[in-house]
Write a protein that holds these residues in place. Structure first.
Motif, short mmCIF file in Angstrom:
data_model
loop_
_atom_site.label_atom_id
_atom_site.label_comp_id
_atom_site.label_asym_id
_atom_site.label_seq_id
_atom_site.Cartn_x
_atom_site.Cartn_y
_atom_site.Cartn_z
N ALA A 7 47.59 46.92 43.51
CA ALA A 7 46.41 46.73 42.68
C ALA A 7 45.30 46.07 43.49
O ALA A 7 45.55 45.26 44.39
CB ALA A 7 46.75 45.86 41.47
N GLN A 8 44.07 46.42 43.18
CA GLN A 8 42.92 45.86 43.88
C GLN A 8 42.05 45.07 42.92
O GLN A 8 42.12 45.24 41.69
CB GLN A 8 42.09 46.95 44.54
CG GLN A 8 41.46 47.93 43.56
CD GLN A 8 40.49 48.88 44.24
OE1 GLN A 8 39.47 48.47 44.80
NE2 GLN A 8 40.79 50.17 44.18
N LEU A 9 41.24 44.21 43.48
CA LEU A 9 40.29 43.44 42.69
C LEU A 9 38.98 44.21 42.61
O LEU A 9 38.53 44.81 43.60
CB LEU A 9 40.05 42.07 43.35
CG LEU A 9 39.43 40.97 42.47
CD1 LEU A 9 40.37 40.59 41.35
CD2 LEU A 9 39.10 39.75 43.33
N GLY A 10 38.37 44.22 41.43
CA GLY A 10 37.07 44.83 41.23
C GLY A 10 36.08 43.81 40.70
O GLY A 10 36.47 42.70 40.30
N LEU A 11 34.82 44.17 40.67
CA LEU A 11 33.78 43.29 40.14
C LEU A 11 33.17 43.93 38.91
O LEU A 11 32.65 45.05 38.96
CB LEU A 11 32.69 43.05 41.19
CG LEU A 11 31.47 42.23 40.73
CD1 LEU A 11 31.89 40.82 40.33
CD2 LEU A 11 30.40 42.18 41.81
N ALA A 258 47.93 39.33 36.67
CA ALA A 258 47.55 40.71 36.34
C ALA A 258 47.79 41.64 37.53
O ALA A 258 48.31 42.75 37.37
CB ALA A 258 46.08 40.75 35.91
N LEU A 259 47.40 41.21 38.72
CA LEU A 259 47.60 42.03 39.91
C LEU A 259 49.08 42.33 40.15
O LEU A 259 49.41 43.37 40.73
CB LEU A 259 47.03 41.31 41.14
CG LEU A 259 45.50 41.24 41.25
CD1 LEU A 259 45.09 40.23 42.32
CD2 LEU A 259 44.92 42.61 41.57
N ALA A 260 49.96 41.44 39.70
CA ALA A 260 51.39 41.62 39.92
C ALA A 260 52.02 42.66 39.00
O ALA A 260 53.14 43.12 39.25
CB ALA A 260 52.11 40.28 39.73
N GLN A 261 51.33 43.04 37.94
CA GLN A 261 51.90 44.01 37.01
C GLN A 261 52.04 45.37 37.70
O GLN A 261 51.07 45.88 38.24
CB GLN A 261 51.03 44.13 35.76
CG GLN A 261 50.82 42.83 35.00
CD GLN A 261 52.12 42.16 34.62
OE1 GLN A 261 53.01 42.78 34.03
NE2 GLN A 261 52.24 40.89 34.96
N PRO A 262 53.22 45.96 37.66
CA PRO A 262 53.43 47.21 38.42
C PRO A 262 52.61 48.38 37.91
O PRO A 262 52.43 49.37 38.63
CB PRO A 262 54.94 47.46 38.25
CG PRO A 262 55.33 46.70 37.02
CD PRO A 262 54.45 45.49 36.99
N THR A 278 34.71 34.15 45.03
CA THR A 278 35.57 33.76 46.14
C THR A 278 36.87 33.16 45.63
O THR A 278 37.96 33.45 46.14
CB THR A 278 34.84 32.76 47.05
OG1 THR A 278 33.63 33.35 47.53
CG2 THR A 278 35.70 32.38 48.24
N SER A 279 36.77 32.33 44.59
CA SER A 279 37.96 31.75 43.99
C SER A 279 38.83 32.83 43.35
O SER A 279 40.05 32.84 43.52
CB SER A 279 37.56 30.71 42.93
OG SER A 279 38.69 30.11 42.34
N ASN A 280 38.20 33.76 42.64
CA ASN A 280 38.94 34.88 42.05
C ASN A 280 39.67 35.68 43.13
O ASN A 280 40.83 36.10 42.95
CB ASN A 280 38.00 35.82 41.31
CG ASN A 280 37.45 35.27 40.00
OD1 ASN A 280 36.63 35.92 39.36
ND2 ASN A 280 37.88 34.08 39.59
N ALA A 281 38.99 35.92 44.24
CA ALA A 281 39.57 36.74 45.31
C ALA A 281 40.81 36.12 45.92
O ALA A 281 41.64 36.83 46.51
CB ALA A 281 38.53 37.01 46.38
N ALA A 282 40.96 34.81 45.78
CA ALA A 282 42.16 34.15 46.29
C ALA A 282 43.41 34.62 45.57
O ALA A 282 44.53 34.43 46.05
CB ALA A 282 42.02 32.63 46.16
N ALA A 283 43.25 35.29 44.41
CA ALA A 283 44.40 35.85 43.70
C ALA A 283 45.19 36.80 44.59
O ALA A 283 46.41 36.93 44.44
CB ALA A 283 43.93 36.57 42.44
N ARG A 284 44.51 37.44 45.51
CA ARG A 284 45.17 38.43 46.36
C ARG A 284 46.12 37.78 47.37
O ARG A 284 46.94 38.48 47.99
CB ARG A 284 44.12 39.27 47.09
CG ARG A 284 43.21 40.05 46.14
CD ARG A 284 42.12 40.82 46.87
NE ARG A 284 41.23 39.95 47.63
CZ ARG A 284 40.14 40.36 48.26
NH1 ARG A 284 39.81 41.65 48.23
NH2 ARG A 284 39.37 39.52 48.92
N THR A 285 46.03 36.47 47.53
CA THR A 285 46.91 35.76 48.47
C THR A 285 48.14 35.20 47.79
O THR A 285 49.03 34.66 48.47
CB THR A 285 46.15 34.61 49.15
OG1 THR A 285 45.88 33.57 48.18
CG2 THR A 285 44.83 35.09 49.74
N VAL A 286 48.21 35.30 46.47
CA VAL A 286 49.31 34.70 45.72
C VAL A 286 50.43 35.72 45.54
O VAL A 286 50.21 36.80 44.99
CB VAL A 286 48.83 34.21 44.33
CG1 VAL A 286 50.00 33.65 43.54
CG2 VAL A 286 47.74 33.16 44.49
#
Length: 317
Positions: A7-11, A258-262, A278-286
């Motif tokens: 999953a990717q992050l969008g704006l 949310a990103l972890a949901q398959p 920037t804080s939201n984007a840190a989700a990708r590191t978790v």
């Protein structure tokens, strides 16, 4: 996006394309002067930051004030062009006032579609990839309007992907019903955008079914309009403690869930400041197991009717 891609992050531009929105803390995040030029500059700043962060999906709508216009102005000089999605079906009615009695009006009819498609095409025509029905709910006339469905199918045949978004306590029903719609034997929609977060996960099973059927699943309101952020979460809560342990904000942990949901393809950030994005984007590191939030008891999910009632009480700010 290939089915097995992470999953990717969008704006999403819902909160920055107009002066008022249903989000906590807007008086802290935006200046008192919210003139169109001010919010256009803020939108461009966010889009520049999104590009630098590797965020390649942007979501907007006709009803997001002047968000399509702001996005189009930025795209004209963008070196990296993101995937652009917009929506039709709501009309912005607040006339740039924060105290308007009504901010948007829904109309799912063929004349509304033709009018809004023309408006979107004038602004985003060269870049538009996905056009979605905004907030498809049980009372929408689209369900039985076969001429409108066939008109949408002609847009799909012209190369524009079709999708729909959902809202409200009965989202799961709308997801299933929307993906059952066919024209000439083919599914009408290939993308669904729904609210899913730790407080309101009730659409999850239906979204998993949608993904299994080949649809792109986009999550909106992953931080529950600010309720799942450091600002909206008690510092002594299990969720806040879990975020501190990982060195991220509550917002990043909520989006990571949310990103972890398959079944998830895209999770939208509704940031209105570069710091928030920037804080939201840190989700990708978790790194997060799907079952972890529920197993650990970070937050107690609300009944859907309770959640949507609380959302409506936030008010336009």
């Amino acid at each position: 996006m290939p089915p097995d891609s992470p999953a990717q992050l969008g704006l999403g531009l819902a909160a920055v394309g107009r002066p008022a929105y249903l989000t906590l803390g807007r008086d802290d995040d935006l200046p008192a002067d919210r003139a169109p030029a001010v919010l256009q500059a803020r939108t461009a700043e966010l889009l520049d930051a999104a590009t630098a962060l590797g965020i390649g999906y942007v979501d907007t709508a006709r009803s997001y004030g002047r968000a399509e216009e702001f996005l189009a102005a930025w795209l004209r000089s963008a070196e990296v062009v993101p995937f652009v999605a917009s929506k039709w079906g709501y009309r912005y009615t607040a006339d740039w006032r924060t105290d308007a009695e009504v901010h948007e009006v829904k109309e799912h009819t063929e004349p509304a579609f033709e009018r809004q498609l023309a408006e979107t095409t004038q602004l985003l025509g060269p870049w538009l990839r996905l056009y979605q029905v905004h907030s498809l709910t049980a009372d929408s006339p689209l369900w039985t309007d076969r001429p409108l469905q066939h008109r949408l199918a002609r847009l799909r045949a012209d190369g524009i992907e079709l999708g729909f978004s959902t809202s409200g306590a009965a989202q799961a029903d709308a997801v299933r019903r929307g993906l059952e719609l066919t024209v000439d034997g083919a599914p009408l929609f290939t993308t669904v955008q729904s609210t899913w977060n730790l407080l309101e996960p009730s659409s999850g099973t239906a979204l998993a079914e949608a993904s299994a059927a080949g649809a792109r699943v986009v999550v909106k309101e992953g931080v529950a309009n600010g309720r799942l952020t450091d600002r909206g979460t008690a510092p002594d809560s299990p969720l806040a403690a879990a975020a501190r342990e990982r060195g991220v904000g509550v917002d990043a942990l909520a989006l990571a869930a949310a990103l972890a949901q398959p079944w998830c393809a895209v999770v939208l950030s509704g940031a209105v400041t570069v710091a928030q994005l920037t804080s939201n984007a840190a989700a990708r590191t978790v790194e997060l197991a799907v079952e972890e939030p529920a197993a650990v008891g970070w937050v107690q999910p609300e009944e859907p009717a309770e959640y949507w009632s609380a959302r409506s009480r936030l008010g336009w700010r």
